[in-house]
Design an enzyme around this catalytic site. Structure first.
Site, short mmCIF file in Angstrom:
data_model
loop_
_atom_site.label_atom_id
_atom_site.label_comp_id
_atom_site.label_asym_id
_atom_site.label_seq_id
_atom_site.Cartn_x
_atom_site.Cartn_y
_atom_site.Cartn_z
N HIS A 1 -1.29 21.32 99.28
CA HIS A 1 0.10 21.57 99.66
C HIS A 1 0.54 20.66 100.80
O HIS A 1 1.69 20.20 100.85
CB HIS A 1 0.28 23.05 100.04
CG HIS A 1 1.71 23.46 100.11
ND1 HIS A 1 2.39 23.63 101.29
CD2 HIS A 1 2.60 23.74 99.12
CE1 HIS A 1 3.63 24.00 101.04
NE2 HIS A 1 3.79 24.07 99.72
N CYS A 2 -0.39 20.38 101.71
CA CYS A 2 -0.06 19.57 102.89
C CYS A 2 0.18 18.10 102.55
O CYS A 2 0.82 17.39 103.32
CB CYS A 2 -1.20 19.62 103.90
SG CYS A 2 -1.78 21.25 104.31
N ILE A 3 -0.34 17.63 101.43
CA ILE A 3 -0.23 16.20 101.12
C ILE A 3 0.85 15.91 100.08
O ILE A 3 0.95 14.79 99.57
CB ILE A 3 -1.59 15.60 100.67
CG1 ILE A 3 -2.04 16.16 99.31
CG2 ILE A 3 -2.66 15.85 101.73
CD1 ILE A 3 -3.23 15.42 98.71
#
Ligand code: KQY
Length: 367
Positions: free
Chosen positions: A351-353
């Site tokens: 999700h962070c990338i």
């Protein structure tokens, strides 16, 4: 450079859509920093390429690459992933990228937040500060400039007026020390077009972001959230997740609904090994993980794409039940597991990338 809009999204009828609403594309960045990524970022690049390829089965992927790395990136990226030149410092577009917004007519705009590398963890972040503006220009979306240090991983919405955030992160003195909780909330309402903000007390143990909500808890549909969990009462995550669960049990969303909470048991606990930490190159101004540090491993850090769910796997006995639960939570979507440890070593996960660009008016994308 085009000036930002003088108003706020709330003034203009714009809102952040839920992640499950249709996307036009996913944006990503290519990891290169040797003070964040072990072995000069090679293993992380392979992991990012795998995530990009998994997403590209469902929707277009545009991946920003430092100009000097374009040729190398193109040899590793699967067909169907577009690589474009872009300037940035590190590769967490959820956080340094814009937050896209839509209105009822399907027009696209976006918020360009202030960014300070999670409270100054990784200098230099001057190019990261410009990623939000640049991506909005490339997407052709008018820009709001928010006078607030914020990261996209610190926000989850239901698209119907409710926002989930974590106090430990948003009230951390390294972000916006001059603003009160009420002032931060007012800016979030104005820039995301939300009415109700649910503040959870703590994030995930060992999370260097000071507790991004995208590792802890997410909406899976309006009225229903998934929460990372552990049955082990001696694990520091137990108290954190139990506090979130208690708060969620009392909460109402913007439509007045009570929230159903679904627990997803965490993997691990997991830690960075001495061998892994030894190949991260220390640099002045960077505070990467040290041998033995706990890693913020969580299945909540999955990403929704058109018709699919891209979920991190950890080669852990909990992987299978997490995949099965995600399939149940998102009926009609294909759940695709990707190896998550390499990205986790950098401090985040799938999700962070990634950053979704919602589908605007008149755009059609093959699901
Ligand atoms: O949780 C996220 N959204 C990003 C994690 C960033 C870690 C930086 N090393």
């Amino acid at each position: 450079m085009v000036d930002p809009l003088p108003t706020t999204p709330a003034d203009d009828g714009f809102r952040m859509p839920a992640e499950w609403e249709p996307h036009a594309r996913t944006w990503m960045l290519w990891p290169t920093r040797p003070d964040v990524w072990r072995e000069g970022a090679g293993p992380a690049q392979a992991a990012y390429a795998q995530v990009a390829g998994a997403i590209a089965r469902f929707e277009p992927v545009t991946l920003g690459v430092l100009p000097g790395h374009l040729d190398q990136a193109r040899t590793l990226l699967p067909p169907g992933v577009e690589a474009i030149p872009l300037e940035y410092n590190d590769a967490w577009i959820r956080d340094m990228g814009p937050t896209f917004l839509v209105n009822d007519q399907g027009e696209l705009r976006g918020v360009h937040w202030r960014f300070n590398a999670w409270g100054g963890h990784y200098a230099d972040w001057s190019a990261d500060e410009e990623v939000g503006r640049r991506v909005l220009e490339l997407a052709g979306a008018p820009r709001y400039r928010a006078d607030l240090v914020m990261e996209g991983g610190a926000l989850h919405v239901d698209g119907e007026g409710t926002l989930l955030v974590v106090e430990e992160c948003l009230l951390h003195p390294s972000r916006n020390p001059h603003l009160s909780k009420a002032e931060i909330e007012a800016r979030l309402r104005a820039f995301l077009g939300v009415e109700t903000v649910i503040w959870l007390p703590w994030g995930v143990a060992g999370d260097e972001t000071n507790g991004h909500v995208d590792n802890l808890c997410c909406f899976v549909e309006p009225g229903r959230v998934a929460l990372t969990w552990t049955d082990d009462v001696t694990d520091p995550q137990h108290e954190r997740s139990a506090a979130a669960e208690a708060l969620l049990a009392q909460a109402r969303d913007a439509r007045g609904r009570r929230l159903e909470v679904v627990r997803i048991h965490q993997p691990g606990p997991m830690h960075i090994t001495a061998e892994e930490a030894a190949t991260i190159q220390p640099m002045p101004g960077s505070r990467p993980r040290q041998a033995g540090d706990r890693l913020a491993a969580s299945y909540i850090n999955h990403y929704l794409v058109n018709g699919g769910v891209i979920a991190p796997l950890f080669d852990d006995p909990r992987d299978e039940e997490a995949l099965a639960l995600l399939a149940q939570l998102y009926p009609g979507r294909e759940v695709v597991g990707v190896p998550g440890r390499e990205i986790l070593l950098g401090g985040g996960n799938v999700h962070c990338i990634t950053q979704q660009q919602p589908r605007g008016r008149g755009e059609t994308v093959t699901d």
